[in-house]
Design an enzyme around this catalytic site. Structure first.
Site, PDB file in Angstrom:
ATOM      1  N   ARG A  15       0.735  -1.209   0.228  1.00  0.00           N
ATOM      2  CA  ARG A  15       0.054  -0.602   0.051  1.00  0.00           C
ATOM      3  C   ARG A  15       0.698   1.121   0.391  1.00  0.00           C
ATOM      4  O   ARG A  15       1.337   1.967  -1.219  1.00  0.00           O
ATOM      5  CB  ARG A  15      -0.843   0.065   1.362  1.00  0.00           C
ATOM      6  CG  ARG A  15      -2.221   0.801   0.938  1.00  0.00           C
ATOM      7  CD  ARG A  15      -1.818   2.315   1.552  1.00  0.00           C
ATOM      8  NE  ARG A  15      -1.024   2.776   2.800  1.00  0.00           N
ATOM      9  CZ  ARG A  15      -0.448   3.643   3.554  1.00  0.00           C
ATOM     10  NH1 ARG A  15      -0.377   5.024   2.362  1.00  0.00           N
ATOM     11  NH2 ARG A  15       0.226   3.634   5.002  1.00  0.00           N
ATOM     12  N   ASP A  16       1.368   1.247   1.019  1.00  0.00           N
ATOM     13  CA  ASP A  16       2.285   2.451   1.783  1.00  0.00           C
ATOM     14  C   ASP A  16       3.132   2.939  -0.361  1.00  0.00           C
ATOM     15  O   ASP A  16       3.873   3.667  -0.089  1.00  0.00           O
ATOM     16  CB  ASP A  16       2.298   2.681   2.533  1.00  0.00           C
ATOM     17  CG  ASP A  16       3.255   3.941   2.987  1.00  0.00           C
ATOM     18  OD1 ASP A  16       3.234   5.009   1.805  1.00  0.00           O
ATOM     19  OD2 ASP A  16       4.016   4.958   4.369  1.00  0.00           O
ATOM     20  N   HIS A 207       5.822   4.449  12.455  1.00  0.00           N
ATOM     21  CA  HIS A 207       5.864   4.470  11.329  1.00  0.00           C
ATOM     22  C   HIS A 207       6.103   5.403  11.149  1.00  0.00           C
ATOM     23  O   HIS A 207       5.716   6.319  10.451  1.00  0.00           O
ATOM     24  CB  HIS A 207       3.919   4.516  10.702  1.00  0.00           C
ATOM     25  CG  HIS A 207       3.748   4.254   9.223  1.00  0.00           C
ATOM     26  ND1 HIS A 207       3.516   3.825   8.616  1.00  0.00           N
ATOM     27  CD2 HIS A 207       3.785   5.985   8.638  1.00  0.00           C
ATOM     28  CE1 HIS A 207       3.364   3.911   7.352  1.00  0.00           C
ATOM     29  NE2 HIS A 207       4.514   5.645   7.024  1.00  0.00           N
ATOM     30  N   HIS A 209       8.704   7.332   7.821  1.00  0.00           N
ATOM     31  CA  HIS A 209       9.789   7.382   6.588  1.00  0.00           C
ATOM     32  C   HIS A 209      11.040   7.608   6.994  1.00  0.00           C
ATOM     33  O   HIS A 209      11.547   8.269   7.682  1.00  0.00           O
ATOM     34  CB  HIS A 209       9.142   8.198   5.894  1.00  0.00           C
ATOM     35  CG  HIS A 209       8.004   7.546   5.404  1.00  0.00           C
ATOM     36  ND1 HIS A 209       7.866   7.517   4.085  1.00  0.00           N
ATOM     37  CD2 HIS A 209       6.338   7.547   6.108  1.00  0.00           C
ATOM     38  CE1 HIS A 209       6.152   6.804   3.368  1.00  0.00           C
ATOM     39  NE2 HIS A 209       5.461   6.756   5.191  1.00  0.00           N
ATOM     40  N   CYS A 240       4.830   8.997   0.125  1.00  0.00           N
ATOM     41  CA  CYS A 240       3.151   9.859  -0.412  1.00  0.00           C
ATOM     42  C   CYS A 240       3.566  10.487  -1.178  1.00  0.00           C
ATOM     43  O   CYS A 240       3.990  11.405  -1.024  1.00  0.00           O
ATOM     44  CB  CYS A 240       2.839  10.519   1.414  1.00  0.00           C
ATOM     45  SG  CYS A 240       1.506  11.526   1.903  1.00  0.00           S
ATOM     46  N   ASN A 249       9.270   4.176   3.238  1.00  0.00           N
ATOM     47  CA  ASN A 249       9.343   3.542   4.567  1.00  0.00           C
ATOM     48  C   ASN A 249      10.618   2.544   4.949  1.00  0.00           C
ATOM     49  O   ASN A 249      10.512   2.441   3.927  1.00  0.00           O
ATOM     50  CB  ASN A 249       8.108   2.072   4.986  1.00  0.00           C
ATOM     51  CG  ASN A 249       6.669   3.201   4.937  1.00  0.00           C
ATOM     52  OD1 ASN A 249       6.169   3.159   4.049  1.00  0.00           O
ATOM     53  ND2 ASN A 249       6.349   3.426   6.335  1.00  0.00           N
TER      54      ASN A 249
END
Ligand code: HMG
Ligand code: MG
Length: 307
Positions: A15-16, A207, A209, A240, A249
């Site tokens: 996803r990310d 979370h 990055h 993002c 990430n």
């Protein structure tokens, strides 16, 4: 310093990681990535987003991806659901968990989900209620908790304000997100401590990055607080689309190497993760961002160039 014996890594690469790719990645490739992650022992995987395809076209194949995922006991797939439209579509695909994503700053909230913080919680509240009614757990992400691409510095008070809003609408788990990777260990501890005022240890996660190369240090700082749940992304995929310059990430391979080196179990197989990272990097036509991935591939005699 009492460190956890076991850490749970939630894999957000599909996803990310893939939401920010310029080249379209097919649903079949996404599903194959998930298969390889399962083979590496991943049990918590953020699979896709139910967001507007106009905003994030890379996730427009959400239904197809969900339909292709292998279902196994003990494997939990989560998906992003910013509003009721997203939740309704998601529930038809039987996710194990959904994610509402708020921001610590008004500016990022506006850019990412097209409304201010207060309005975002008006949208999230029915999502949480309906998810719970369907028996689905809800995670909340607090974006820009360590810095914002539009506002700049973000205070721990601003983070706590949003954590309290998450708690107020019944979000089960609170993720503290460094969207642009500017956090440093002491600031990260301060933000995490604010979340721990309102959520138990097992329901707070980090979370990070890795834009400024601080993510491993930040995870270590969290481990010192006893935190034992982190989001990571295979091959260091990610970013993002509404945070310019934000890179991926922290790479799952790098975190697993560090944790195993510290005697902390993850349940993950590093070699198989490296395979999964090499696979998706091959699909994207570039070497893995993960330093550990590149090092282990080089040790295997596979030619890899720095990205
Ligand atoms: P909006 O334009 O304000 O929404 O966008 P709206 O309710 O006014 O609807 C406008 C149009 O979008 C309508 O379609 C809706 O049907 C459609 P039209 O009538 O124009 O054809 N729409 C949707 N379509 C599909 N799924 C939906 C949906 N909702 C409305 N759920 C919205 C508001 C939230 C939808 C939009 O801003 C959006 O999709 N934003 C998503 C941004 C995003 O995905 N960002 C990346 C994920 S967050 C992240 O990466 C951070 C994280 O990793 C943690 C960290 O690192 O910080 C989690
Ligand atoms: Mg993120």
């Amino acid at each position: 310093m009492k460190l956890p014996n076991h850490v749970t890594l939630l894999e957000v690469g599909p996803r990310d990681g893939l939401q920010n790719e310029a080249l379209p990645v097919s649903a079949a490739h996404k599903v194959e990535l998930v298969r390889r992650l399962l083979a590496a022992g991943c049990r918590d995987i953020e699979a896709t987003s139910f967001v507007s395809p106009k905003w994030v076209p890379q996730m427009a194949d959400n239904t197809e991806v969900m339909a292709g995922l292998p279902r196994q006991p003990g494997v939990r797939y989560s998906v992003l659901t910013p509003n009721m439209k997203g939740l309704e579509a998601a529930l038809r695909c039987q996710p194990d968990e959904v994610v509402v994503f708020g921001a610590a700053t008004e500016a990022f909230s506006q850019r990412n989900i097209n409304c201010g913080i207060a309005e975002s919680f008006d949208r999230f509240a029915p999502v949480v209620a309906a998810a719970h009614e369907a028996g689905v757990k809800v995670r909340g992400a607090v974006s820009c908790a360590l810095g914002c691409p539009y506002q700049g510095e973000v205070s721990a008070d601003e983070v706590e304000r949003v954590v309290v809003l998450m708690k107020g609408i019944g979000v089960d788990h609170c993720g503290i997100a460094d969207t642009i990777g500017v956090g440093t260990p002491l600031k990260v501890q301060a933000a995490i401590e604010r979340a721990l005022r309102h959520y138990p240890l097992a329901e707070v996660s980090g979370h990070f990055h890795d834009t400024y190369g601080q993510a491993l240090a930040n995870i270590l700082a969290c481990l010192e607080l006893g935190l034992h749940v982190f989001d990571t992304s295979v091959a260091g995929l990610g970013g993002c689309p509404y945070a310019k310059g934000a890179t991926g990430n922290v790479a799952t391979e790098d975190v697993v190497f560090m944790l195993h080196g510290m005697g902390i179990a993850t349940g993950l197989d590093l070699d198989a993760l490296v395979d999964a990272g090499a696979y998706i990097s091959g699909v994207l036509g570039r070497p893995p961002v993960s330093r550990v991935g590149r090092a282990l591939l080089a040790k295997r005699g596979v030619a890899v160039n720095a990205p």
